[in-house]
Enzyme design. Structure first.
Site, PDB file in Angstrom:
ATOM      1  N   PRO A 321      -5.643  -1.986   4.628  1.00  0.00           N
ATOM      2  CA  PRO A 321      -5.867  -3.439   5.272  1.00  0.00           C
ATOM      3  C   PRO A 321      -4.445  -4.293   4.818  1.00  0.00           C
ATOM      4  CG  PRO A 321      -7.473  -2.586   3.821  1.00  0.00           C
ATOM      5  CD  PRO A 321      -6.644  -1.569   3.942  1.00  0.00           C
ATOM      6  N   CYS A 406      -5.893  -5.646  -5.461  1.00  0.00           N
ATOM      7  CA  CYS A 406      -5.404  -7.054  -4.988  1.00  0.00           C
ATOM      8  C   CYS A 406      -4.467  -7.509  -6.453  1.00  0.00           C
ATOM      9  CB  CYS A 406      -5.938  -7.983  -4.387  1.00  0.00           C
ATOM     10  SG  CYS A 406      -5.062  -9.549  -3.990  1.00  0.00           S
ATOM     11  N   HIS A 475      -4.197   3.619  -5.097  1.00  0.00           N
ATOM     12  CA  HIS A 475      -2.716   3.314  -4.845  1.00  0.00           C
ATOM     13  C   HIS A 475      -1.938   3.524  -6.233  1.00  0.00           C
ATOM     14  CE1 HIS A 475       0.475  -0.210  -3.904  1.00  0.00           C
ATOM     15  NE2 HIS A 475       0.900   0.998  -4.039  1.00  0.00           N
ATOM     16  N   GLY A 508       0.698   5.210  -0.990  1.00  0.00           N
ATOM     17  CA  GLY A 508       2.170   4.636  -1.542  1.00  0.00           C
ATOM     18  C   GLY A 508       3.299   5.707  -1.348  1.00  0.00           C
ATOM     19  N   ASP A 509       4.347   4.775  -0.953  1.00  0.00           N
ATOM     20  CA  ASP A 509       5.499   5.715  -0.720  1.00  0.00           C
ATOM     21  C   ASP A 509       5.502   6.558   0.520  1.00  0.00           C
ATOM     22  OD1 ASP A 509       6.274   3.906  -2.651  1.00  0.00           O
ATOM     23  OD2 ASP A 509       6.932   5.557  -3.902  1.00  0.00           O
ATOM     24  N   ARG A 531       0.626  -0.806   2.571  1.00  0.00           N
ATOM     25  CA  ARG A 531      -0.573  -1.918   2.226  1.00  0.00           C
ATOM     26  C   ARG A 531       0.174  -3.149   1.939  1.00  0.00           C
ATOM     27  NH1 ARG A 531      -2.790  -5.439   1.386  1.00  0.00           N
ATOM     28  NH2 ARG A 531      -4.397  -6.048  -0.052  1.00  0.00           N
TER      29      ARG A 531
END
Length: 664
Positions: A321, A406, A475, A508-509, A531
């Site tokens: 998302p 978030c 994450h 991530g990454d 993200r």
């Protein structure tokens, strides 16, 4: 990271773009544009660090230069203001200008005229819109092109004379032409699902929607459990649930909870075909549900959690998302390049329960999205459980995701997002409650923790599995890290072992197929791509193709421009081809361009692959368009949008949502 022959200074870079913007150049520039560019160039050296109208402040001013008086014509109080300036360079640009439709069109045509029912105006005598087509055409802005994507695709443009490409389908007397043969091919087909009906919106606004399962679960929370324990410690499981628990072991299937209680909603219709209509609460509950066809076992026996549909997405590429940028047109682009799983933008549960059209728009699903989920954000079990039941009955999705990752202050301070990782009781009640009312899998997205050096995800993941979630996405950064520094994939690998047999996706990454391969070797069930800042899919949406074909794609500037052209066409289909739709498409295109400019073409790199946290230097592309796409100047992004959507309105302003602090 670029080859030496492509590197350029800031002055050379902007001088080249200005020179190609002269008449006859590819940018279709004019004298006024050149003057504006000169003004922008002069202001770049004098503006304060907090300004984001031109280049991101983190790129223009190095941290070590912030305290040197006089270097950049700062005022006498610059040293004292240094912490505040640094703070403003982080995160989002707050209080951005909001451009409303009346900023672009002072006099608009009444929708009843566009839809061919002018005699039945919705606003009656109080209508402030124009009803005379001739009068409207006299003040309507000029058309932007000779081809209308809606007319060419569907055989009819529903925006009629208000379409900014109306010359393609207007006949004598401003009559809207229809291609009957093409229109018949699309007749009765639903291209976009999960629309908010007026009837449902009315029920939500008047609070007449019946939350039968959620209310029963919440009543269980209110009752004391155990030896007179406090209500806040309640898990939401009734005595009946506890007596019939442990019907299967977690090894029997991925995503199953250790215990599979029979939920207390026995005898209910798990998912009625139509919405519940308002009715007396004290009467027969079944009377409020309209049913069609014969009664089956599924109508009278509630599915146990171990019998729910599994979320079989192991090894698939999951587009995360993406707030603001992860809209339906962008997801269509990613699907075309090979994304397997897509998810709508984060939706706030309280706004959905209030029937807000703007929030419900985040749930829309294109027919090409074969595996699609929605992500909810909330802080309390009552609103989250009710929202889950609402979606369970009214939208077509394959899974529901809870946002526990978030990091922004607006969400965190209200107890949502990352804050739920520190509120274990509420977190448990939310997961158990949503799982009890959903007939589809429930997933959770978390971070490593709240504080930078204190990881807590490994403690929470076993609990999430016990509470009934089907999958967890981790994450590899904490809330304090936001999107800076590298993701901790060693810790993700450790958590993947702890989560087993529940699937765990890593995030991530990921910016190349090599990054994806290394991630999959960590033992995760799959990878979530993108993200927010820094973002793989927003920088290069063709990343999905690179991963599946195991290659670096040296995509040309013309191919990238064609991607932008497809995005604008998808945007005009989704948001409309009238002035309001065109400017909405332009706004989201500019938001995306603020990420796309960070991509460095493969053919220019000194070594492969590009690192996601590497700060792109100034470089000259292999042609003008490639150089223009590399600019981090907002005016150049607007120039690209004008190549696709025509000139911007006179009152147009745009400020990027993010300040791009990840490159600091």
């Amino acid at each position: 990271p670029c080859l030496h022959r492509f590197l350029a200074s800031k002055e050379q870079f902007h001088a080249y773009l200005r020179a190609r913007g002269e008449p006859g150049g590819q940018a279709d520039g004019r004298g006024k544009e050149e003057e504006d560019e000169d003004e922008v160039e002069e202001k770049e050296e004098e503006e304060e660090v907090g300004s984001c109208q031109n280049e991101p402040p983190a790129k223009r001013v190095r941290p070590e230069d912030l305290g040197q008086d006089g270097e950049r014509r700062e005022d006498a109080g610059a040293v004292e203001k240094e912490p505040a300036e640094r703070k403003r360079a982080r995160g989002q640009n707050k209080s951005r200008p909001c451009m409303k439709p009346n900023h672009y069109e002072q006099r608009r045509l009444c929708p009843s005229v566009t839809q061919g029912c002018a005699e039945k105006c919705y606003f009656g005598s109080q209508c402030r819109f124009l009803h005379d087509v001739g009068e409207y055409m006299a003040v309507k802005p000029a058309d932007l092109g000779r081809s209308c994507v809606l007319f060419e695709t569907f055989g009819k443009c529903i925006y009629g004379v208000t379409c900014r490409f109306a010359q393609a389908h207007l006949g004598d007397g401003y009559q809207n032409i229809v291609n009957t043969d093409l229109a018949k091919q699309w007749e009765g087909k639903s291209l976009v699902r999960n629309n908010l009906s007026k009837d449902l919106q009315h029920q939500l606004r008047k609070r007449k929607f019946i939350f039968k399962k959620a209310d029963e679960y919440l009543r269980g929370l209110a009752k004391p459990h155990g030896n007179g324990g406090k209500g806040g410690k309640a898990t939401g499981r009734s005595t009946e649930e506890q007596e019939v628990s442990n019907c299967s072991t977690p090894q029997e299937g991925l995503g199953d909870s250790p215990g599979c209680p029979v939920l207390p909603e026995q005898g209910e219709d798990p998912k009625p075909d139509t919405l519940q209509s308002p009715g007396p609460t004290g009467g027969e509950e079944a009377s409020s549900v309209k049913t069609v066809g014969p009664v089956t076992d599924e109508d009278i026996i509630k599915l146990r959690s171990c019998e729910k549909k599994k979320l079989e997405i192991q090894g698939k590429l999951y587009l995360a998302p993406l707030t603001t940028c992860g809209n339906l047109p962008f997801r269509r682009i990613c699907k075309r390049f090979g994304a397997d799983v897509t998810c709508g933008e984060m939706a706030v549960c309280t706004n959905l329960l209030q029937g807000q059209s703007s929030e419900w728009a985040l749930l829309k699903r294109h027919h090409t999205e074969d595996i699609f989920g929605v992500q909810l954000e909330g802080a309390f079990p009552d609103t989250m459980t009710k929202c889950a039941e609402l979606l369970n009955q009214t939208v077509e999705v394959d899974f529901v995701d809870i946002n526990v990752g978030c990091p922004i202050d607006l969400v965190y301070k209200k107890g949502g997002g990352c804050a739920l990782m520190t509120r274990s009781n509420k977190f448990e009640q939310i997961v158990r409650g949503m799982n009890s009312v959903l007939d589809i899998p429930l997933t959770v997205k978390i971070r490593t923790g709240v504080q930078e050096k204190i990881n807590v995800a490994h403690k929470i993941i076993p609990k999430i599995r016990e509470w009934g979630a089907s999958m967890v996405t981790l994450h590899g950064r904490s809330r304090e890290q936001r999107y800076t520094r590298g993701a901790d994939w060693d810790y993700i690998a450790e958590c993947a072992k702890i989560a087993s047999p529940m699937p765990l996706f890593g995030n991530g990454d990921i910016l190349s197929y090599e990054d994806a391969n290394r991630a999959m070797q960590m033992g995760v069930s799959g990878i979530m791509i993108a993200r927010q800042v820094p973002v793989g899919a927003l920088i290069k949406p063709w990343l999905f193709t690179e991963i599946k074909e195991q290659r670096h794609w040296d995509i040309s500037s013309s191919e990238r421009f064609d991607i932008l052209k497809d995005f604008t066409n998808y945007g005009l289909e989704h948001w409309g081809s009238d002035t309001q739709g065109v400017e909405k498409t332009r706004k989201f295109l500019l938001e995306w361009l603020s990420f796309l400019c960070r991509y460095i073409p493969v053919g220019l790199l000194e070594h492969l692959p590009q690192k996601i946290n590497e700060r792109p230097p100034y470089y000259m592309g292999r042609d003008y368009l490639e150089t223009l796409m590399a600019s981090q100047n907002v005016d150049d992004w607007i120039k690209i949008s004008e190549l696709l959507l025509g000139p911007v309105p006179t009152s147009f302003t745009f400020l990027p949502k993010h300040k791009a602090n990840s490159y600091r």
